[in-house]
Design a protein around this motif. Structure first.
Motif, short mmCIF file in Angstrom:
data_model
loop_
_atom_site.label_atom_id
_atom_site.label_comp_id
_atom_site.label_asym_id
_atom_site.label_seq_id
_atom_site.Cartn_x
_atom_site.Cartn_y
_atom_site.Cartn_z
N LEU A 201 0.94 -1.30 0.00
CA LEU A 201 -0.23 -0.14 -0.04
C LEU A 201 0.81 1.17 -0.12
O LEU A 201 0.33 2.34 -0.63
CB LEU A 201 -0.99 -0.12 1.27
CG LEU A 201 -2.30 -0.52 0.95
CD1 LEU A 201 -3.12 -0.44 2.34
CD2 LEU A 201 -3.01 -0.20 -0.29
N ALA B 74 -4.29 0.53 -4.10
CA ALA B 74 -5.10 1.36 -3.15
C ALA B 74 -6.58 1.46 -3.72
O ALA B 74 -7.53 1.25 -3.24
CB ALA B 74 -4.66 2.65 -2.67
N PHE C 76 -10.50 0.58 0.15
CA PHE C 76 -9.74 1.07 0.86
C PHE C 76 -10.17 2.54 1.45
O PHE C 76 -10.65 3.48 1.03
CB PHE C 76 -8.45 1.66 -0.04
CG PHE C 76 -7.30 2.62 0.53
CD1 PHE C 76 -6.54 1.70 1.51
CD2 PHE C 76 -7.03 3.68 0.33
CE1 PHE C 76 -5.40 2.21 1.83
CE2 PHE C 76 -5.97 4.32 0.94
CZ PHE C 76 -5.10 3.70 1.66
#
Ligand code: ZN
Length: 183
Positions: free
Chosen positions: A65, A76, A81
């Motif tokens: 990430l 992401a 997310f």
């Protein structure tokens, strides 16, 4: 816990719940369910240990990430997310801005693993403060290094207004921090 283990626990909990809540429920089918599920779990654990491909299918794989002090925007976007939740976890690890992080993974059990830069290698990065506390603007009044508050990518900007982030299309910026981590 991995997703696979969560499913196993839910099945076992459901089977046990039937007996606990319903006096008329037969006991033997529940015992058989327990034995079968635990047997299947052992079998899958054995198979998973022998096949990394099967492991990826059943348990997923770690996802990057943060890479080189910036959010891995492509990954992401693939995840459901929550940026605010993510920055909260970074704050709990004493990360004051994303430029202090060389790599961060979401592990298969959902935990966040972080590899930090040494102090001398820290890069300019987006603050991990809650968005409401970040001094963000769409107008760059002073030239400098700024981070996009949507994707965290860092650019050297001149005096301008409504500069569009080449990575995510956002237009809100915050002065990048170069602070080192204080433990
Ligand atoms: Zn951006």
């Amino acid at each position: 816990m991995t997703l696979f283990e969560v499913v196993i626990i839910l099945i076992l909990g459901s089977a046990a719940g039937d007996v606990a809540l319903n006096e008329d429920a037969a006991f033997l089918p529940v015992v058989i369910t327990f034995i079968v599920i635990i047997g299947l779990h052992r079998l899958f654990t054995l198979l998973i240990n022998k096949s990394s491909r099967l492991q990826r299918h059943l348990e997923g794989k770690p996802i990057v990430l943060i890479e080189d002090g910036q959010l891995h925007w492509e990954n992401a976007m693939k995840q459901s997310f929550a940026f605010e939740e993510f920055t909260m976890e970074l704050r709990q690890k004493a990360v004051t801005h994303i430029g202090q992080v060389k790599l961060a993974f979401v592990e298969i059990d959902g935990n966040l693993s972080v590899y930090y830069y040494k102090n001398e290698d820290v890069k300019p990065g987006l603050s991990t403060l809650p968005l409401s506390m970040i001094d963000a603007t769409t107008e760059i009044k002073k030239p400098g290094i700024y981070a996009c508050v949507k994707c965290s990518h860092v650019y050297k900007l001149k005096k301008c207004a409504d500069f569009i982030c080449p990575t995510c299309g956002g237009s809100t910026w915050s002065k990048a921090s170069i602070d080192t981590r204080v433990l």
